[in-house]
Design a protein around this motif. Structure first.
Motif, PDB file in Angstrom:
ATOM      1  N   PHE A 167      73.628  60.687 -27.168  1.00 35.49           N
ATOM      2  CA  PHE A 167      72.499  60.062 -26.473  1.00 35.49           C
ATOM      3  C   PHE A 167      71.443  61.125 -26.150  1.00 35.49           C
ATOM      4  N   GLY A 168      70.274  60.645 -25.791  1.00 33.00           N
ATOM      5  CA  GLY A 168      69.230  61.532 -25.276  1.00 33.00           C
ATOM      6  C   GLY A 168      68.540  62.365 -26.331  1.00 33.00           C
ATOM      7  N   GLY A 169      68.126  61.744 -27.447  1.00 35.67           N
ATOM      8  CA  GLY A 169      67.398  62.524 -28.433  1.00 35.67           C
ATOM      9  C   GLY A 169      67.184  61.783 -29.738  1.00 35.67           C
ATOM     10  N   VAL A 170      66.777  62.562 -30.735  1.00 34.61           N
ATOM     11  CA  VAL A 170      66.424  62.056 -32.061  1.00 34.61           C
ATOM     12  C   VAL A 170      67.292  62.781 -33.081  1.00 34.61           C
ATOM     13  N   CYS A 171      67.859  62.044 -34.010  1.00 34.00           N
ATOM     14  CA  CYS A 171      68.654  62.720 -35.040  1.00 34.00           C
ATOM     15  C   CYS A 171      68.636  61.920 -36.325  1.00 34.00           C
ATOM     16  N   GLY A 172      69.154  62.528 -37.369  1.00 44.21           N
ATOM     17  CA  GLY A 172      69.365  61.825 -38.630  1.00 44.21           C
ATOM     18  C   GLY A 172      70.734  61.169 -38.598  1.00 44.21           C
ATOM     19  N   HIS A 173      70.905  60.194 -39.452  1.00 45.41           N
ATOM     20  CA  HIS A 173      72.193  59.495 -39.541  1.00 45.41           C
ATOM     21  C   HIS A 173      73.336  60.500 -39.726  1.00 45.41           C
ATOM     22  N   ARG A 174      73.111  61.471 -40.595  1.00 37.62           N
ATOM     23  CA  ARG A 174      74.200  62.422 -40.898  1.00 37.62           C
ATOM     24  C   ARG A 174      74.621  63.233 -39.683  1.00 37.62           C
ATOM     25  N   ASP A 175      73.696  63.398 -38.731  1.00 41.36           N
ATOM     26  CA  ASP A 175      74.003  64.210 -37.551  1.00 41.36           C
ATOM     27  C   ASP A 175      74.976  63.509 -36.605  1.00 41.36           C
ATOM     28  N   LEU A 176      75.237  62.242 -36.852  1.00 42.26           N
ATOM     29  CA  LEU A 176      76.212  61.513 -36.027  1.00 42.26           C
ATOM     30  C   LEU A 176      77.642  61.754 -36.509  1.00 42.26           C
ATOM     31  N   SER A 177      77.768  62.444 -37.653  1.00 37.79           N
ATOM     32  CA  SER A 177      79.094  62.705 -38.223  1.00 37.79           C
ATOM     33  C   SER A 177      79.943  63.515 -37.256  1.00 37.79           C
ATOM     34  N   PRO A 178      81.268  63.337 -37.326  1.00 37.75           N
ATOM     35  CA  PRO A 178      82.139  64.159 -36.483  1.00 37.75           C
ATOM     36  C   PRO A 178      81.979  65.653 -36.780  1.00 37.75           C
ATOM     37  N   ASP A 179      82.103  66.448 -35.747  1.00 40.98           N
ATOM     38  CA  ASP A 179      82.045  67.909 -35.868  1.00 40.98           C
ATOM     39  C   ASP A 179      83.454  68.386 -36.203  1.00 40.98           C
ATOM     40  N   GLY A 180      83.753  68.408 -37.529  1.00 38.40           N
ATOM     41  CA  GLY A 180      85.129  68.616 -37.991  1.00 38.40           C
ATOM     42  C   GLY A 180      85.774  69.883 -37.459  1.00 38.40           C
ATOM     43  N   ASP A 181      85.054  71.003 -37.454  1.00 38.80           N
ATOM     44  CA  ASP A 181      85.683  72.260 -37.045  1.00 38.80           C
ATOM     45  C   ASP A 181      85.408  72.598 -35.577  1.00 38.80           C
ATOM     46  N   PHE A 198      66.976  65.156 -44.747  1.00 37.44           N
ATOM     47  CA  PHE A 198      66.237  66.315 -44.211  1.00 37.44           C
ATOM     48  C   PHE A 198      66.775  66.638 -42.820  1.00 37.44           C
ATOM     49  N   ASP A 199      66.445  67.845 -42.374  1.00 40.93           N
ATOM     50  CA  ASP A 199      66.962  68.368 -41.109  1.00 40.93           C
ATOM     51  C   ASP A 199      66.059  67.882 -39.966  1.00 40.93           C
ATOM     52  N   VAL A 200      66.518  66.863 -39.272  1.00 43.08           N
ATOM     53  CA  VAL A 200      65.689  66.250 -38.230  1.00 43.08           C
ATOM     54  C   VAL A 200      65.439  67.241 -37.090  1.00 43.08           C
ATOM     55  N   ARG A 201      66.435  68.046 -36.767  1.00 38.26           N
ATOM     56  CA  ARG A 201      66.263  69.018 -35.680  1.00 38.26           C
ATOM     57  C   ARG A 201      65.127  70.007 -36.010  1.00 38.26           C
ATOM     58  N   ALA A 202      65.109  70.470 -37.266  1.00 41.55           N
ATOM     59  CA  ALA A 202      64.051  71.400 -37.680  1.00 41.55           C
ATOM     60  C   ALA A 202      62.689  70.705 -37.694  1.00 41.55           C
ATOM     61  N   TRP A 203      62.696  69.453 -38.109  1.00 45.00           N
ATOM     62  CA  TRP A 203      61.437  68.667 -38.118  1.00 45.00           C
ATOM     63  C   TRP A 203      60.892  68.512 -36.699  1.00 45.00           C
ATOM     64  N   LEU A 204      61.754  68.251 -35.743  1.00 45.93           N
ATOM     65  CA  LEU A 204      61.319  68.161 -34.342  1.00 45.93           C
ATOM     66  C   LEU A 204      60.754  69.498 -33.880  1.00 45.93           C
ATOM     67  N   ALA A 205      61.444  70.568 -34.263  1.00 48.73           N
ATOM     68  CA  ALA A 205      61.039  71.910 -33.829  1.00 48.73           C
ATOM     69  C   ALA A 205      59.684  72.304 -34.413  1.00 48.73           C
ATOM     70  N   ARG A 206      59.339  71.737 -35.578  1.00 50.14           N
ATOM     71  CA  ARG A 206      58.020  72.006 -36.179  1.00 50.14           C
ATOM     72  C   ARG A 206      56.961  71.063 -35.642  1.00 50.14           C
ATOM     73  N   GLY A 207      57.256  70.375 -34.529  1.00 51.13           N
ATOM     74  CA  GLY A 207      56.279  69.422 -33.988  1.00 51.13           C
ATOM     75  C   GLY A 207      56.193  68.165 -34.835  1.00 51.13           C
ATOM     76  N   MET A 208      57.334  67.760 -35.394  1.00 48.06           N
ATOM     77  CA  MET A 208      57.430  66.563 -36.249  1.00 48.06           C
ATOM     78  C   MET A 208      56.539  66.689 -37.484  1.00 48.06           C
TER      79      MET A 208
END
Ligand SMILES: [Zn+2]
Length: 221
Positions: A167-181, A198-208
């Motif tokens: 919760f509390g943000g913006v992500c790509g579908h793939r970012d919801l995947s379990p953190d296996g390690d 594409f890397d949604v976190r990086a896109w946000l960091a570049r000001g979308m």
């Protein structure tokens, strides 16, 4: 634009209908730059991008509630996304924001789903118009719902099938995947799918803003 489909502007200013604190970006997984449609515009049986996606979701047994269909996007009885961004950058409405979507198993209740046409490639390219509209839609949602312009938090939750909530943000579908390690980052080898390419976190960091290499150019076709 079909009369039954409401452009984004018509949803702005509606009362906030449910608690939304997660924006999930998807792709249609169709070839970048290729129109998503069936038949020729104006011909009998022509289907535009939201209608084609609606047919896909109907085949997967997605069903909107009949009263919701009557009230909004009445020709899209199945579509799971709230917004669809076409190659031209045109933003179509799918489900109303009042409705829980069907786009990210386990994360539908508190989220909005946005689907970009294209994205089949692992490194997706979207048109300049699509990037611009994505920025506009996400910015509107963040401001309307007070969602931080950041990657969502992931918190353990034993009541969830996956064992965590987000919760509390913006992500790509793939970012919801379990953190296996369990290192706190969902890395490419852990993605259960590559959507939205594409890397949604990086896109946000570049000001979308996209990187130049992520912009689809017509002459590449
Ligand atoms: Zn997806």
């Amino acid at each position: 634009m079909l009369a039954n489909q409401t452009p984004i502007a018509r949803q702005v200013g509606q009362p906030l209908p449910r608690s939304i604190d997660l924006v999930v970006i998807h792709c249609a997984a169709t070839p970048s730059g290729k129109p998503l449609q069936q038949g020729k515009p104006g011909s009998v049986g022509y289907m535009n991008a939201p209608q084609v996606i609606d047919a896909w979701h109907a085949a997967r047994q997605f069903r909107r509630r009949p009263e919701a269909v009557r009230a909004f996007s009445s020709k899209l009885p199945s579509i799971g996304y709230h917004f669809i961004i076409d190659l031209t950058g045109e933003v179509w409405s799918g489900r109303a924001l009042t409705e829980v979507g069907a786009h990210a198993a386990e994360f539908n209740a508190n989220s909005v789903g946005i689907c970009l046409v294209g994205g089949a490639e692992r490194e997706a390219k979207y048109t300049a118009g699509q990037w611009k509209s994505l920025q506009a839609v996400v910015s509107m949602l963040l401001s309307d719902y007070g969602i931080p312009c950041a990657a969502p938090k992931r918190v353990p939750d034993k009541t969830r099938k996956l064992g965590y909530t987000m919760f509390g943000g913006v992500c790509g579908h793939r970012d919801l995947s379990p953190d296996g390690d369990g290192d706190g980052l969902v890395e490419p080898f852990e993605w259960t799918k590559t959507c939205p390419g594409f890397d949604v976190r990086a896109w946000l960091a570049r000001g979308m803003q996209p990187e130049v290499s992520q912009i689809y150019q017509e002459q590449q076709a």
